[in-house]
Write a protein that holds these residues in place. Structure first.
Motif, PDB file in Angstrom:
ATOM      1  N   GLU A 149      10.549 -11.929  -4.670  1.00 41.38           N
ATOM      2  CA  GLU A 149      10.889 -13.336  -4.535  1.00 41.38           C
ATOM      3  C   GLU A 149      10.684 -13.858  -3.115  1.00 41.38           C
ATOM      4  O   GLU A 149      10.724 -15.069  -2.881  1.00 41.38           O
ATOM      5  CB  GLU A 149      12.353 -13.562  -4.948  1.00 41.38           C
ATOM      6  CG  GLU A 149      12.631 -13.311  -6.425  1.00 41.38           C
ATOM      7  CD  GLU A 149      11.867 -14.275  -7.318  1.00 41.38           C
ATOM      8  OE1 GLU A 149      11.839 -15.474  -7.000  1.00 41.38           O
ATOM      9  OE2 GLU A 149      11.283 -13.813  -8.319  1.00 41.38           O
ATOM     10  N   LEU A 150      10.465 -12.975  -2.153  1.00 41.35           N
ATOM     11  CA  LEU A 150      10.295 -13.399  -0.762  1.00 41.35           C
ATOM     12  C   LEU A 150       8.935 -14.063  -0.554  1.00 41.35           C
ATOM     13  O   LEU A 150       7.976 -13.775  -1.283  1.00 41.35           O
ATOM     14  CB  LEU A 150      10.409 -12.202   0.176  1.00 41.35           C
ATOM     15  CG  LEU A 150      11.779 -11.550   0.344  1.00 41.35           C
ATOM     16  CD1 LEU A 150      11.659 -10.316   1.240  1.00 41.35           C
ATOM     17  CD2 LEU A 150      12.798 -12.519   0.907  1.00 41.35           C
ATOM     18  N   GLN A 154       6.761 -12.405   4.631  1.00 30.89           N
ATOM     19  CA  GLN A 154       7.994 -11.641   4.804  1.00 30.89           C
ATOM     20  C   GLN A 154       7.977 -10.382   3.954  1.00 30.89           C
ATOM     21  O   GLN A 154       8.326  -9.290   4.416  1.00 30.89           O
ATOM     22  CB  GLN A 154       9.203 -12.500   4.452  1.00 30.89           C
ATOM     23  CG  GLN A 154       9.430 -13.678   5.392  1.00 30.89           C
ATOM     24  CD  GLN A 154      10.604 -14.534   4.976  1.00 30.89           C
ATOM     25  OE1 GLN A 154      11.454 -14.103   4.190  1.00 30.89           O
ATOM     26  NE2 GLN A 154      10.659 -15.763   5.485  1.00 30.89           N
ATOM     27  N   ARG A 155       7.575 -10.534   2.698  1.00 26.70           N
ATOM     28  CA  ARG A 155       7.548  -9.380   1.799  1.00 26.70           C
ATOM     29  C   ARG A 155       6.605  -8.308   2.324  1.00 26.70           C
ATOM     30  O   ARG A 155       6.956  -7.121   2.361  1.00 26.70           O
ATOM     31  CB  ARG A 155       7.097  -9.812   0.404  1.00 26.70           C
ATOM     32  CG  ARG A 155       7.065  -8.660  -0.614  1.00 26.70           C
ATOM     33  CD  ARG A 155       6.356  -9.060  -1.899  1.00 26.70           C
ATOM     34  NE  ARG A 155       4.974  -9.415  -1.658  1.00 26.70           N
ATOM     35  CZ  ARG A 155       4.001  -8.524  -1.431  1.00 26.70           C
ATOM     36  NH1 ARG A 155       4.298  -7.230  -1.430  1.00 26.70           N
ATOM     37  NH2 ARG A 155       2.780  -8.920  -1.198  1.00 26.70           N
ATOM     38  N   HIS A 185       8.836 -12.590  10.688  1.00 26.18           N
ATOM     39  CA  HIS A 185       8.842 -12.268   9.265  1.00 26.18           C
ATOM     40  C   HIS A 185       9.850 -11.167   8.949  1.00 26.18           C
ATOM     41  O   HIS A 185      10.544 -11.211   7.923  1.00 26.18           O
ATOM     42  CB  HIS A 185       7.449 -11.833   8.819  1.00 26.18           C
ATOM     43  CG  HIS A 185       6.504 -12.966   8.556  1.00 26.18           C
ATOM     44  ND1 HIS A 185       6.920 -14.204   8.105  1.00 26.18           N
ATOM     45  CD2 HIS A 185       5.139 -13.049   8.669  1.00 26.18           C
ATOM     46  CE1 HIS A 185       5.876 -14.995   7.938  1.00 26.18           C
ATOM     47  NE2 HIS A 185       4.786 -14.323   8.282  1.00 26.18           N
ATOM     48  N   GLY A 189      12.860 -12.097   6.750  1.00 28.58           N
ATOM     49  CA  GLY A 189      12.800 -11.383   5.481  1.00 28.58           C
ATOM     50  C   GLY A 189      14.020 -10.516   5.259  1.00 28.58           C
ATOM     51  O   GLY A 189      14.563 -10.450   4.155  1.00 28.58           O
ATOM     52  N   ASN A 192      16.903 -12.847   4.360  1.00 25.75           N
ATOM     53  CA  ASN A 192      16.761 -13.385   3.010  1.00 25.75           C
ATOM     54  C   ASN A 192      16.952 -12.304   1.954  1.00 25.75           C
ATOM     55  O   ASN A 192      17.528 -12.551   0.888  1.00 25.75           O
ATOM     56  CB  ASN A 192      15.385 -14.028   2.851  1.00 25.75           C
ATOM     57  CG  ASN A 192      15.238 -15.304   3.654  1.00 25.75           C
ATOM     58  OD1 ASN A 192      16.227 -15.968   3.958  1.00 25.75           O
ATOM     59  ND2 ASN A 192      14.003 -15.643   4.016  1.00 25.75           N
ATOM     60  N   LEU A 193      16.478 -11.102   2.256  1.00 25.63           N
ATOM     61  CA  LEU A 193      16.632 -10.003   1.305  1.00 25.63           C
ATOM     62  C   LEU A 193      18.099  -9.643   1.133  1.00 25.63           C
ATOM     63  O   LEU A 193      18.585  -9.465   0.009  1.00 25.63           O
ATOM     64  CB  LEU A 193      15.840  -8.794   1.800  1.00 25.63           C
ATOM     65  CG  LEU A 193      15.754  -7.592   0.865  1.00 25.63           C
ATOM     66  CD1 LEU A 193      15.058  -7.955  -0.438  1.00 25.63           C
ATOM     67  CD2 LEU A 193      15.022  -6.441   1.543  1.00 25.63           C
ATOM     68  N   SER A 196      19.846 -12.280  -0.914  1.00 30.20           N
ATOM     69  CA  SER A 196      19.517 -12.175  -2.331  1.00 30.20           C
ATOM     70  C   SER A 196      20.258 -11.015  -2.984  1.00 30.20           C
ATOM     71  O   SER A 196      20.782 -11.149  -4.095  1.00 30.20           O
ATOM     72  CB  SER A 196      18.004 -11.999  -2.493  1.00 30.20           C
ATOM     73  OG  SER A 196      17.658 -11.835  -3.840  1.00 30.20           O
TER      74      SER A 196
END
Length: 205
Positions: A149-150, A154-155, A185, A189, A192-193, A196
């Motif tokens: 979903e990133l 970033q992923r 990133h 990331g 955000n990870l 989540s």
């Protein structure tokens, strides 16, 4: 005079054609040629879950042995997608087995060190840093979903840094990002990870 048509070589056949011929004739060379096409992707999946690399390599070979039987018994319409799921599930079963084996098998831990101190050091050297996430099967699944979903940058940076143990410079060389963007990133990331994963954990309660 009739001439017997020469069977096509595996390289001349598509994935679907190789699958059909393997189911019909059981020629392991056909399956081997098919599997070899997708082996880099399978190895990448196994490396996400299994360490050290020798374990991931063993999993790649063991998966092939399973396919020798499975693909004679079951029809598969989308081989790459099916193989991705099969490889992932196989790795999760290996992790379950390690957990059942008890503490002596070692903890299943993914490390998220502070990204500001590792410009030239691989993540593998940072195992003493805080902020660790122990990976159960549920968290592995949540991790994979959260990564997907990133944003792409970033992923990609997270996977290279934390899963493939690349340093900042190696990530920059591989992605074409400058070092500043790699750091950004990774930091964004990581944040955000974690957000989540925390959201998924709260929703599951």
């Amino acid at each position: 005079m009739f001439f017997k048509r020469r069977p096509k070589s595996p390289a001349e056949l598509s994935d679907e054609e190789l699958l059909v011929r393997y189911r019909r004739e059981g020629e392991v060379a056909d399956l081997g040629a098919l599997y070899e096409r997708h082996m880099p992707a399978v190895f990448a999946i196994c490396r996400r879950y299994l360490r050290p690399d020798e374990d991931a390599q063993d999993a790649v070979m063991q998966l092939f042995e399973k396919l020798v039987v499975t693909l004679r018994q079951h029809e598969v319409s989308n081989f790459p997608a099916w193989l991705h799921t099969t490889a992932r599930n196989y790795c999760l079963m290996q992790l379950r087995a390690r957990q059942r084996a008890g503490p002596e098998s070692g903890p299943l831990v993914l490390h998220f060190p502070d990204a500001t101190a590792v410009e030239l050091a691989p993540a593998a050297h940072l195992e003493d840093d805080a902020d660790d996430l122990t990976l159960t099967e549920e968290r592995l699944q949540a991790m994979e979903h959260a990564l997907a979903e990133l944003p792409e940058g970033q992923r990609r940076c997270l996977e290279l840094f934390y899963l493939q143990k690349k340093c900042y410079r190696e990530i920059a060389d591989e992605t074409g990002f400058d070092l500043g963007l790699v750091k950004s990133h990774l930091q964004n990331g990581k944040r955000n990870l974690k957000r989540s994963l925390e959201s998924s954990a709260n929703a599951a309660r």
